[in-house]
Design an enzyme around this catalytic site. Sequence first.
Site, PDB file in Angstrom:
ATOM      1  N   ARG A  67      38.993  50.286  50.226  1.00  0.00           N
ATOM      2  CA  ARG A  67      39.213  49.335  49.141  1.00  0.00           C
ATOM      3  C   ARG A  67      40.597  49.533  48.510  1.00  0.00           C
ATOM      4  NH1 ARG A  67      34.648  49.967  45.380  1.00  0.00           N
ATOM      5  NH2 ARG A  67      33.245  49.566  47.080  1.00  0.00           N
TER       6      ARG A  67
ATOM      7  N   ASP B  56      35.631  40.658  53.780  1.00  0.00           N
ATOM      8  CA  ASP B  56      34.370  41.119  53.214  1.00  0.00           C
ATOM      9  C   ASP B  56      33.373  41.346  54.338  1.00  0.00           C
ATOM     10  OD1 ASP B  56      32.928  41.382  50.400  1.00  0.00           O
ATOM     11  OD2 ASP B  56      31.487  40.487  51.792  1.00  0.00           O
TER      12      ASP B  56
ATOM     13  N   TYR C 294      21.252  43.262  52.841  1.00  0.00           N
ATOM     14  CA  TYR C 294      21.729  42.166  51.980  1.00  0.00           C
ATOM     15  C   TYR C 294      20.936  40.890  52.248  1.00  0.00           C
ATOM     16  CZ  TYR C 294      25.911  44.277  49.883  1.00  0.00           C
ATOM     17  OH  TYR C 294      26.772  45.034  49.134  1.00  0.00           O
TER      18      TYR C 294
END
Length: 348
Positions: free
Chosen positions: A26, A76, A152
Site C-alpha cells: 500500500r 484493487d 468478500y
Amino acid sequence: MNPKNDLFLRACKNQKIERTPVWLMRQAGRYMKEYRELREKAGSFKKFYKNVELAVEASILPKKILDIDAIIIFSDILTPLESIGMNFDFKEGEGPVFENPIKSPEDIKRLKPFNVEDTDYVGQIIKGVNQKLNREIPVIGFAGAPFTLAAYMIEGKGSKDFKKTKTFMYNHPQAFKELLDIIADMLIDYLNLQIQSGADAVQIFDSWAGYLSPKDYKEFALPPIQKIIKNLKRDYQPVIHFTKGVAGFIDFISSSNADVYSVDWMVDIKDAKAKLYPKAAVQGNLDPTVLYADKEAIKKEVDYILQSWGKDSGHIFNLGHGLMPDMDVEKVKFLVDTVKELSFKVRS
C-alpha cells in the site's frame, strides 16, 4: 528488456545483491498528499483505479517520493470480480459493499464466465508504468487469493470474524471448493494478462486466510493457490505469496510453490528464514505500527530485521501489512532510506 535496477528480482531468486531491496505494501496511498489529489480528481475510488492515466500516476508516486526498489501497480484485489457478475461499490468508512453476495450454492451457478478483456485496463496500467519510468525498476502485478475473494463475495463486505464465509464452508464444503476453483481459473487468466502486459513479478494477497485453522487452510485455501502458481505462463517473473497470519501455516506454506513468501510481523524473521529459505525468498516483515513511533525506534526495528536475516540474499524488506492513511510520509521515507543505509552495513 530487464529493469535497470533489478535488485528486487535478484533477491527474489536468491541471487547476489549489494543491499536489501525495499518496497512497501500500500505504498501508494492516502498518507501521500499527491495521492489524495489524484483521488479527488478521479471522483471515486473505483473511477480512480479504472482510469489508466491516473492509476499510472498513482503507481509511480512511491518511486518519486520514496525511491523504492519496485512498483506495485495501483489497483484493487476485487477488480476482476465484476466480470463474473459480482457487483460492488466502495462506501466511505465501510470499504467494499456487494449488492449481490453469495448466500447459497445456487448463487455460485449464476456467476458468469470470466472475460479477461474486462480487465484490459489493468494491463494498460502496467504498460503505462513501464513506459513512464522507462523500465527504471521492476513492476509488480497482483491479485487477491481465492479464499480472500470468496470471503468478500459471501460476507458482502469486510468482516471481523468471517462467520458467514466459514459457516458456508462447513455447511457446503463441496460448493465452497467449486467457488474457489472458479476464482482460481479467473485469477490464472487475470495474472497471465498482467505478466503478458509487462509485470516483472506478481503477488497473491491472502489477507483473510489467517482466520482459518491450519487444517482448513490446507483443505480449502492452499489448493487453489497451488493451481494458480502451477498454471501461470511466465519466463523470469517470480510469484510472491502473502498470507496474513502466516505463523499458523509456516510449516507447510511453501508447498504452494511460490518463489517468495511475504510474512507478517506475527512470525519472527529468523523463524521464517529457518522454515522457508533457501527453497524460497522471504519478504517482510516490519509491523506497520512501528511507523507511528519516533525515528530511533524505527531504526532499531529495521536493524533487528536486517541483522536477523544476515548477509544472505533472498530477503526483500517490506511491511507485514499495508501502510495506513494517517501515517507520516516523512517517516515512511526515513524507513526506506534506513533500510538502504543499514543493509549496506550488514553486508559489509
